[in-house]
Design an enzyme around this catalytic site. Structure first.
Site, PDB file in Angstrom:
ATOM      1  N   LYS A  34      18.119  13.190  38.213  1.00  0.00           N
ATOM      2  CA  LYS A  34      16.664  13.140  38.018  1.00  0.00           C
ATOM      3  C   LYS A  34      16.076  12.327  39.151  1.00  0.00           C
ATOM      4  CE  LYS A  34      13.556  14.497  34.962  1.00  0.00           C
ATOM      5  NZ  LYS A  34      13.603  15.710  34.127  1.00  0.00           N
TER       6      LYS A  34
HETATM    7  P1  NAD Z   1       3.307  18.066  32.522  1.00  0.00           P
HETATM    8  O1  NAD Z   1       2.978  17.016  33.491  1.00  0.00           O
HETATM    9  O2  NAD Z   1       3.085  19.489  32.876  1.00  0.00           O
HETATM   10  O3  NAD Z   1       2.502  17.808  31.146  1.00  0.00           O
HETATM   11  C1  NAD Z   1       2.568  16.596  30.463  1.00  0.00           C
HETATM   12  C2  NAD Z   1       1.553  16.656  29.320  1.00  0.00           C
HETATM   13  O4  NAD Z   1       1.652  15.473  28.532  1.00  0.00           O
HETATM   14  C3  NAD Z   1       0.094  16.735  29.790  1.00  0.00           C
HETATM   15  O5  NAD Z   1      -0.630  17.608  28.954  1.00  0.00           O
HETATM   16  C4  NAD Z   1      -0.395  15.300  29.598  1.00  0.00           C
HETATM   17  O6  NAD Z   1      -1.807  15.206  29.433  1.00  0.00           O
HETATM   18  C5  NAD Z   1       0.337  14.939  28.333  1.00  0.00           C
HETATM   19  N1  NAD Z   1       0.461  13.502  28.104  1.00  0.00           N
HETATM   20  C6  NAD Z   1       0.776  12.541  29.002  1.00  0.00           C
HETATM   21  N2  NAD Z   1       0.744  11.329  28.394  1.00  0.00           N
HETATM   22  C7  NAD Z   1       0.437  11.550  27.103  1.00  0.00           C
HETATM   23  C8  NAD Z   1       0.210  10.712  25.988  1.00  0.00           C
HETATM   24  N3  NAD Z   1       0.317   9.382  26.065  1.00  0.00           N
HETATM   25  N4  NAD Z   1      -0.106  11.279  24.800  1.00  0.00           N
HETATM   26  C9  NAD Z   1      -0.226  12.619  24.703  1.00  0.00           C
HETATM   27  N5  NAD Z   1      -0.054  13.467  25.724  1.00  0.00           N
HETATM   28  C10 NAD Z   1       0.257  12.936  26.907  1.00  0.00           C
HETATM   29  O7  NAD Z   1       4.832  17.850  32.095  1.00  0.00           O
HETATM   30  P2  NAD Z   1       5.838  18.919  31.469  1.00  0.00           P
HETATM   31  O8  NAD Z   1       6.576  19.561  32.580  1.00  0.00           O
HETATM   32  O9  NAD Z   1       5.107  19.753  30.478  1.00  0.00           O
HETATM   33  O10 NAD Z   1       6.872  17.970  30.726  1.00  0.00           O
HETATM   34  C11 NAD Z   1       6.625  17.507  29.384  1.00  0.00           C
HETATM   35  C12 NAD Z   1       7.935  16.959  28.818  1.00  0.00           C
HETATM   36  O11 NAD Z   1       8.932  17.991  28.827  1.00  0.00           O
HETATM   37  C13 NAD Z   1       8.543  15.806  29.612  1.00  0.00           C
HETATM   38  O12 NAD Z   1       9.209  14.953  28.716  1.00  0.00           O
HETATM   39  C14 NAD Z   1       9.552  16.496  30.516  1.00  0.00           C
HETATM   40  O13 NAD Z   1      10.574  15.636  30.982  1.00  0.00           O
HETATM   41  C15 NAD Z   1      10.083  17.554  29.561  1.00  0.00           C
HETATM   42  N6  NAD Z   1      10.708  18.708  30.209  1.00  0.00           N
HETATM   43  C16 NAD Z   1      10.042  19.479  31.104  1.00  0.00           C
HETATM   44  C17 NAD Z   1      10.655  20.583  31.666  1.00  0.00           C
HETATM   45  C18 NAD Z   1       9.939  21.507  32.604  1.00  0.00           C
HETATM   46  O14 NAD Z   1      10.498  22.578  32.923  1.00  0.00           O
HETATM   47  N7  NAD Z   1       8.738  21.213  33.051  1.00  0.00           N
HETATM   48  C19 NAD Z   1      11.989  20.887  31.334  1.00  0.00           C
HETATM   49  C20 NAD Z   1      12.658  20.081  30.407  1.00  0.00           C
HETATM   50  C21 NAD Z   1      12.000  19.003  29.849  1.00  0.00           C
END
Ligand code: NAD
Length: 434
Positions: free
Chosen positions: A127
């Site tokens: 990561k």
């Molecule tokens: P992103 O940046 O696209 O979206 C994050 C979202 O969380 C946004 O809508 C933001 O406004 C919201 N957010 C941030 N802080 C917050 C809070 N305090 N309360 C409520 N909402 C809040 O990120 P993502 O890619 O959607 O990732 C989200 C989660 O999924 C993370 O934990 C990431 O590690 C995990 N993840 C992502 C992927 C991927 O392919 N993008 C794969 C596996 C896991």
């Protein structure tokens, strides 16, 4: 100042409002280590293997100076943690967020090792991240930051060595800059990152893959635990890449998505929200607020709603011992990484709430990243149908292995998922190293 449009993230609220994030005090590295130890003890994993699997193989901390648009020099810090590569090259996303630190990245790197093993793709775990607020940086600043970061970690990357991908605060544009910067020194290398724009060798279906995988696991879990998803009430925290795609795809199964939130707060509608129309509204206005027929709620309210399925899809530490008692959902689908702390997990389990763990639920992203990497190596493109069919098969296989172990050994799904993953990594370690 021109601002990069991050499809997943409108601007963060002003710093004062950020105080609502309650998990800054959480030690995610300790949490991931705790899950590891519980599983290692359960399976009586030999001490030598535990030693090798517990700590990361390599950690890089780099400084990244960026000349900002107003002329001043800003110094950022970036991290790349390579946890384990015994089953294949290091693989894991890059996070841009103001709370990124080494401990969090270390924890997320270990989760990647267990996740790639569980969905059975030939990768290890890594990561990366930079402590910054991308929602308050211009396109030029973000590009300079990304190119600077790539130069600093270039020696650890490689098509068969370490392959980054998007995570919170990064997107396909950031991946395109990484590919371009890496290519300057190493030649044309589309397979150096996944989650690229399709035009540059990205895979069809990658953007939706994590949400699609989470939806498949939700369907499987609902069937297994007797919840009729077509009549279920669902609440989703987070409306970025993972949350927005999960909302759209879960709604297509017939489920009623009654609440959605982002960092600025949430909205709810008892009749059910239309996530497709909500996405258009969000893109146009940069906010969930003001969507037709909805009322505003807080993130705390969302977690406490009377729903069948709660899907935390934002950041880690959403459900802790402080608010676990408020949760009314029958099932929690961990689409985010580490949204439920160990103490909260215990409390929820004691009340009969099924918690489906992150390393299983959100493995769809890295699965399609693997498909993208394979396509890049072969210089051959798959159809969307092929991507989605193979993704579904792998997610169902992973669910089957975890559920079978969970019922067979009468252990929680998370423990079953860890044991399954650790078994695979431990076996490869014995064969290669010991
Ligand atoms: P992103 O940046 O696209 O979206 C994050 C979202 O969380 C946004 O809508 C933001 O406004 C919201 N957010 C941030 N802080 C917050 C809070 N305090 N309360 C409520 N909402 C809040 O990120 P993502 O890619 O959607 O990732 C989200 C989660 O999924 C993370 O934990 C990431 O590690 C995990 N993840 C992502 C992927 C991927 O392919 N993008 C794969 C596996 C896991």
């Amino acid at each position: 100042m021109s601002t990069v449009v991050m499809p997943s993230a409108p601007r963060s609220p002003a710093p004062t409002a950020r105080a609502q994030r309650t998990c800054a005090h959480l030690d995610f590295n300790r949490i991931t280590d705790e899950w590891f130890q519980i599983a290692a003890d359960h399976m009586k994993l030999e001490r030598e293997i535990q030693l090798l699997l517990r700590s990361p193989y390599r950690e890089l901390i780099v400084q990244i100076p960026v000349r900002m648009d107003d002329g001043h020099l800003e110094l950022f810090h970036g991290f790349r943690v390579q946890h384990n590569a015994v089953r294949g090259p290091y693989k894991g996303g890059i996070r841009y967020h103001y709370e990124v630190d080494l401990g969090e990245i270390r924890s997320l790197a270990a989760l990647m090792t267990w996740k790639t093993a569980l969905v059975d793709v030939p990768f290890g775990g890594a990561k990366g991240g930079v402590t910054c607020d991308p929602t308050h940086m211009s396109r030029n600043e973000l590009q300079a930051l990304t190119r600077g970061f790539t130069q600093k970690i270039d020696m650890a990357l490689g098509v068969y060595r370490d392959i980054p991908a998007p995570d919170v605060g990064t997107n396909s544009q950031v991946m395109a800059w990484i590919m371009d910067e890496f290519g300057k020194k190493n030649g044309y290398s589309p397979a150096i990152v996944t989650g690229k724009p399709v035009n540059l060798g990205g895979s069809l279906g990658r953007e939706a893959a994590t949400g699609r995988g989470a939806t498949i696991i939700t369907q499987e879990a609902c069937t297994a635990y007797g919840v009729d998803l077509r009549r279920a009430r669902v609440a989703i925290q987070g409306f970025g890449n993972v949350g927005s795609w999960t909302a759209r795809l879960v709604a297509r199964t017939g489920a009623k998505v009654i609440a959605i939130s982002d960092v600025a707060g949430g909205i709810a509608c008892e009749r059910g929200l239309d996530p497709e129309r909500l996405w258009d509204h969000y893109r146009a206005s940069g906010s969930l607020a003001g969507f037709d027929g909805s009322r505003e709620i807080s993130n705390d309210d969302l977690l406490a709603l009377d729903v069948d399925v709660l899907i935390p899809a934002a950041l880690g530490g959403a459900i802790t011992e402080d608010n676990a008692a408020d949760v009314q959902a029958r099932m929690i689908i961990e689409a985010a990484n580490s949204p439920v702390t160990p103490a909260a997990d215990d409390a929820l389990r004691a009340r009969g709430v099924h918690v489906v763990p992150d390393i299983l639920v959100n493995g769809g992203g890295v699965t399609v990243s693997y498909f993208e990497w394979v396509q890049n190596l072969q210089q051959f493109h798959w159809s969307l149908e092929r991507v989605n069919t193979e993704l579904e098969a792998r997610m169902k296989r992973a669910w089957g292995a975890v559920f079978e172990r969970s019922t067979g050994e009468r252990i929680p799904l998370r423990l079953a998922a860890y044991v399954e993953a650790l078994n695979r990594v431990a076996e490869a370690t014995r064969q290669r190293l010991v």
